[in-house]
Design a protein around this motif. Sequence first.
Motif, PDB file in Angstrom:
ATOM      1  N   SER A 143       7.982  11.195   2.722  1.00  0.00           N
ATOM      2  CA  SER A 143       6.802  10.388   3.035  1.00  0.00           C
ATOM      3  C   SER A 143       5.516  11.205   3.110  1.00  0.00           C
ATOM      4  O   SER A 143       4.428  10.651   3.090  1.00  0.00           O
ATOM      5  CB  SER A 143       6.988   9.674   4.379  1.00  0.00           C
ATOM      6  OG  SER A 143       8.166   8.925   4.379  1.00  0.00           O
ATOM      7  N   PRO A 145       2.347  13.345   2.172  1.00  0.00           N
ATOM      8  CA  PRO A 145       1.592  13.628   0.946  1.00  0.00           C
ATOM      9  C   PRO A 145       1.620  15.137   0.674  1.00  0.00           C
ATOM     10  O   PRO A 145       1.225  15.914   1.528  1.00  0.00           O
ATOM     11  CB  PRO A 145       0.164  13.160   1.259  1.00  0.00           C
ATOM     12  CG  PRO A 145       0.165  12.665   2.651  1.00  0.00           C
ATOM     13  CD  PRO A 145       1.491  12.902   3.279  1.00  0.00           C
ATOM     14  N   PHE A 147      -0.036  17.210  -1.284  1.00  0.00           N
ATOM     15  CA  PHE A 147      -1.246  18.028  -1.329  1.00  0.00           C
ATOM     16  C   PHE A 147      -1.768  18.285   0.082  1.00  0.00           C
ATOM     17  O   PHE A 147      -2.329  19.325   0.374  1.00  0.00           O
ATOM     18  CB  PHE A 147      -2.323  17.370  -2.186  1.00  0.00           C
ATOM     19  CG  PHE A 147      -2.620  15.953  -1.829  1.00  0.00           C
ATOM     20  CD1 PHE A 147      -1.863  14.926  -2.344  1.00  0.00           C
ATOM     21  CD2 PHE A 147      -3.647  15.656  -0.964  1.00  0.00           C
ATOM     22  CE1 PHE A 147      -2.118  13.609  -2.010  1.00  0.00           C
ATOM     23  CE2 PHE A 147      -3.920  14.338  -0.626  1.00  0.00           C
ATOM     24  CZ  PHE A 147      -3.151  13.318  -1.156  1.00  0.00           C
ATOM     25  N   TRP A 148      -1.522  17.343   0.959  1.00  0.00           N
ATOM     26  CA  TRP A 148      -1.946  17.502   2.358  1.00  0.00           C
ATOM     27  C   TRP A 148      -1.089  18.564   3.042  1.00  0.00           C
ATOM     28  O   TRP A 148      -1.596  19.453   3.727  1.00  0.00           O
ATOM     29  CB  TRP A 148      -1.821  16.159   3.064  1.00  0.00           C
ATOM     30  CG  TRP A 148      -2.311  16.133   4.467  1.00  0.00           C
ATOM     31  CD1 TRP A 148      -3.601  16.268   4.890  1.00  0.00           C
ATOM     32  CD2 TRP A 148      -1.524  15.966   5.646  1.00  0.00           C
ATOM     33  NE1 TRP A 148      -3.660  16.180   6.249  1.00  0.00           N
ATOM     34  CE2 TRP A 148      -2.399  15.994   6.745  1.00  0.00           C
ATOM     35  CE3 TRP A 148      -0.156  15.779   5.877  1.00  0.00           C
ATOM     36  CZ2 TRP A 148      -1.963  15.844   8.055  1.00  0.00           C
ATOM     37  CZ3 TRP A 148       0.274  15.630   7.181  1.00  0.00           C
ATOM     38  CH2 TRP A 148      -0.622  15.666   8.258  1.00  0.00           C
ATOM     39  N   LEU A 151      -2.253  21.865   1.914  1.00  0.00           N
ATOM     40  CA  LEU A 151      -3.471  22.281   2.619  1.00  0.00           C
ATOM     41  C   LEU A 151      -3.143  22.842   4.000  1.00  0.00           C
ATOM     42  O   LEU A 151      -3.659  23.874   4.419  1.00  0.00           O
ATOM     43  CB  LEU A 151      -4.415  21.081   2.796  1.00  0.00           C
ATOM     44  CG  LEU A 151      -5.361  20.727   1.654  1.00  0.00           C
ATOM     45  CD1 LEU A 151      -6.072  19.420   1.949  1.00  0.00           C
ATOM     46  CD2 LEU A 151      -6.375  21.827   1.437  1.00  0.00           C
ATOM     47  N   ILE A 252      -0.322  17.912  -9.188  1.00  0.00           N
ATOM     48  CA  ILE A 252      -1.106  17.992  -7.950  1.00  0.00           C
ATOM     49  C   ILE A 252      -0.998  19.371  -7.310  1.00  0.00           C
ATOM     50  O   ILE A 252      -1.997  19.963  -6.912  1.00  0.00           O
ATOM     51  CB  ILE A 252      -0.615  16.918  -6.967  1.00  0.00           C
ATOM     52  CG1 ILE A 252      -0.951  15.557  -7.551  1.00  0.00           C
ATOM     53  CG2 ILE A 252      -1.263  17.065  -5.620  1.00  0.00           C
ATOM     54  CD1 ILE A 252       0.075  14.549  -7.284  1.00  0.00           C
TER      55      ILE A 252
ATOM     56  N   LEU B 209       1.415   6.600  -1.776  1.00  0.00           N
ATOM     57  CA  LEU B 209       1.422   8.060  -1.921  1.00  0.00           C
ATOM     58  C   LEU B 209       0.784   8.480  -3.249  1.00  0.00           C
ATOM     59  O   LEU B 209       0.001   9.435  -3.317  1.00  0.00           O
ATOM     60  CB  LEU B 209       2.878   8.545  -1.853  1.00  0.00           C
ATOM     61  CG  LEU B 209       3.170   9.929  -1.297  1.00  0.00           C
ATOM     62  CD1 LEU B 209       2.486  10.149   0.030  1.00  0.00           C
ATOM     63  CD2 LEU B 209       4.677  10.096  -1.138  1.00  0.00           C
ATOM     64  N   ALA B 212      -3.007   8.094  -3.312  1.00  0.00           N
ATOM     65  CA  ALA B 212      -3.640   9.204  -2.603  1.00  0.00           C
ATOM     66  C   ALA B 212      -3.703  10.432  -3.500  1.00  0.00           C
ATOM     67  O   ALA B 212      -4.723  11.125  -3.561  1.00  0.00           O
ATOM     68  CB  ALA B 212      -2.869   9.509  -1.320  1.00  0.00           C
ATOM     69  N   SER B 213      -2.612  10.678  -4.248  1.00  0.00           N
ATOM     70  CA  SER B 213      -2.586  11.836  -5.140  1.00  0.00           C
ATOM     71  C   SER B 213      -3.622  11.701  -6.249  1.00  0.00           C
ATOM     72  O   SER B 213      -4.337  12.654  -6.563  1.00  0.00           O
ATOM     73  CB  SER B 213      -1.207  11.995  -5.778  1.00  0.00           C
ATOM     74  OG  SER B 213      -0.225  12.103  -4.787  1.00  0.00           O
ATOM     75  N   PHE B 216      -6.979  12.170  -4.930  1.00  0.00           N
ATOM     76  CA  PHE B 216      -7.147  13.583  -4.612  1.00  0.00           C
ATOM     77  C   PHE B 216      -7.555  14.370  -5.851  1.00  0.00           C
ATOM     78  O   PHE B 216      -8.380  15.276  -5.801  1.00  0.00           O
ATOM     79  CB  PHE B 216      -5.840  14.139  -4.043  1.00  0.00           C
ATOM     80  CG  PHE B 216      -5.900  15.595  -3.691  1.00  0.00           C
ATOM     81  CD1 PHE B 216      -6.632  16.019  -2.598  1.00  0.00           C
ATOM     82  CD2 PHE B 216      -5.230  16.535  -4.443  1.00  0.00           C
ATOM     83  CE1 PHE B 216      -6.697  17.364  -2.268  1.00  0.00           C
ATOM     84  CE2 PHE B 216      -5.285  17.880  -4.123  1.00  0.00           C
ATOM     85  CZ  PHE B 216      -6.020  18.292  -3.027  1.00  0.00           C
ATOM     86  N   GLY B 229      -6.927   9.184   0.197  1.00  0.00           N
ATOM     87  CA  GLY B 229      -6.818  10.268  -0.781  1.00  0.00           C
ATOM     88  C   GLY B 229      -8.191  10.800  -1.168  1.00  0.00           C
ATOM     89  O   GLY B 229      -8.400  12.003  -1.301  1.00  0.00           O
ATOM     90  N   LEU B 232      -9.631  13.030   1.494  1.00  0.00           N
ATOM     91  CA  LEU B 232      -9.022  14.363   1.441  1.00  0.00           C
ATOM     92  C   LEU B 232      -9.596  15.175   0.293  1.00  0.00           C
ATOM     93  O   LEU B 232      -9.846  16.371   0.418  1.00  0.00           O
ATOM     94  CB  LEU B 232      -7.506  14.238   1.265  1.00  0.00           C
ATOM     95  CG  LEU B 232      -6.729  13.949   2.528  1.00  0.00           C
ATOM     96  CD1 LEU B 232      -5.323  13.501   2.196  1.00  0.00           C
ATOM     97  CD2 LEU B 232      -6.682  15.202   3.371  1.00  0.00           C
ATOM     98  N   GLY B 250      -4.828  12.463   6.243  1.00  0.00           N
ATOM     99  CA  GLY B 250      -3.476  12.882   5.853  1.00  0.00           C
ATOM    100  C   GLY B 250      -2.432  12.272   6.768  1.00  0.00           C
ATOM    101  O   GLY B 250      -1.404  11.761   6.311  1.00  0.00           O
ATOM    102  N   ILE B 253      -1.961   8.601   5.932  1.00  0.00           N
ATOM    103  CA  ILE B 253      -1.110   8.386   4.747  1.00  0.00           C
ATOM    104  C   ILE B 253       0.355   8.574   5.143  1.00  0.00           C
ATOM    105  O   ILE B 253       1.223   7.753   4.839  1.00  0.00           O
ATOM    106  CB  ILE B 253      -1.443   9.390   3.619  1.00  0.00           C
ATOM    107  CG1 ILE B 253      -2.900   9.257   3.183  1.00  0.00           C
ATOM    108  CG2 ILE B 253      -0.508   9.179   2.427  1.00  0.00           C
ATOM    109  CD1 ILE B 253      -3.334  10.361   2.223  1.00  0.00           C
TER     110      ILE B 253
END
Lengths: 309, 276
Positions: A143, A145, A147-148, A151, A252, B209, B212-213, B216, B229, B232, B250, B253
């Motif tokens: 679940s 993300p 890319f988060w 980070l 990503i 999801l 958001a990608s 992003f 997204g 972010l 984040g 999400i």
Amino acid sequence: MRAYAFRRILQFIPTILIISIIMFVLLNLLPGNAALMAGDQRKAPDPRVVEQLKKEWGIDKPIHTRYFIYLKGLARGDLGTSFLRREPVNKLVGNRIWPTLRLSFAALLISLVIGIPLGFISALKRGTLIDTTAMIGAVSGVSIPQFWLGLMLMYLFSVILGWLPSSGYGHGKISHLIMPAITLGIGYTALLARATRAAVLEVMHKDYIRTARAKGLSEFLINWRHIMRNTMVLVLTTAGLQFGALIGQTVIVEKLFAWPGLGSLLVDSIFQRDIPVTQGCILVMILVFLIVNLVVDLLYSVVDPRIEY
Amino acid sequence: MAFSSVVFKGKSNLIIGAVLTILVIGMAVFAPLLAPYHPVNDADLMVSEEAPSSDYLCGTDTQGRDVLSRVIYGSRISLSVGLVSQLINTLIGVFLGVTAGYLGGAWDDFIMGLTNIMLSIPSMIFALAIMALLGPGLINIYLALGLTNWSFTCRITRSQVLSAKRIEYIRAAEALGYGQWRIMFGQILPNVVGPILVISTLGIAYAILTEASLSFLGLGTQPPTPSWGGMLSNAREEFFTAPWISIFPGLAIFATVLGFNLLGDGLRDLLDPHKE
């Protein structure tokens, strides 16, 4: 088995052919074209220059003619020439494929080493704290993300602790690979843990396991020889199918960590409207996915001797 | 697919998933009442990048907008993407799956061939290509995500229909001379709703999801739309100086996707007749 592999590879051809048609039509409908974007974007482009560029790139011809020219190249393994960099796409893609493969396989390795044992232990210790914790971790892993997460890892390991470099390829140093591989692998690890757990629970109650137990086999042998092997086919199927998602996610993760792979080349080429490069990246990524699934299918017969090709 | 998860004993999956989902839906519906500031217009450069405080519970972003308010309004974008795109996927997948399974023959072969090709294209890559074609924007995201993720729904529906069509009363309906469409969508479909519901719930999580990608990467919703997204994506440069701009979207999400995933898992456990 060799004949089977050969037949499967032949089946790639129609698949790639159909995908190439879909991609070609989709991408060549793109509004805005590289001819307009190649020049100085602040000034209106000189129509003569645009015409000349269109001719040079062969996009002055009708779409079906262009597709057949593209297909002829494809048959020889030629992906065309980049609009902007005026270099063969093969070379551009060739330079980028190794970093992507390295990243994907590092992520795959992490997932196999962590995900499968985790799922296995969870199923054997069903209902205990270990199982609950592992499965909360797994559902969170699918679940979150990515890319988060990337980070946050960067913040922790590069900024606060200063242990790992925050981004870049670093001439292939392992230290640069660790964070991107973990970021890319986390969702896949979670998926494999869930799939393994489900498969083990399914196999555990089969008659042959009861028989093995009844004839006094040790729990260790039951787990390793009977449950593990019978579970692997189910787990492999999930692993193969979901590998496509992993390849998709490289886009990503590579962008986030400034990783010079196919994924970041793909995103850049989309922004630059460099259609031959976009097409090349997509086709090569799909080819990698098809090959991985072929390998998975061939592995079936290794883990399960009943399957023969 | 051999997914399954019983994270907690009994129905905890379902309950926690439902609670999270209802919270997010509530946030989206009551956004104007809940948000202390306007998500776009209340930009005050005097309070740019302020850390969380009693005035701004989640801090402010570079333009001096309240992060909390933008996160609250962002739920509308994410939910609409999840629901609309998954609705498109479900409609396509169910229509193709039911007709392929019931009619069989050349149509079935064609649909299965198409589904296999769709499955060999990573859906993220396919969505990227469609976003490249259509350009950024919310409607385009609905389409890009709605047209690329129906293959699992189609396969599952088809396999369910194949077994459902042997049930006695379907045979009876055929004997009574009911039309094909009536049998397919009036008699068979209601029998196979369970698995479709499960895969659709999980599909919503996936769509949120993926949106958001895409955002992003700069290929999704565009500023100043308050999408999680997109927030972010814009906050990347300030991440090390003002991490709160990134942390809260984040988390939002994560919580939303987790909610739908747990709900999907819970529904599957509930509907699974083989459950011990």
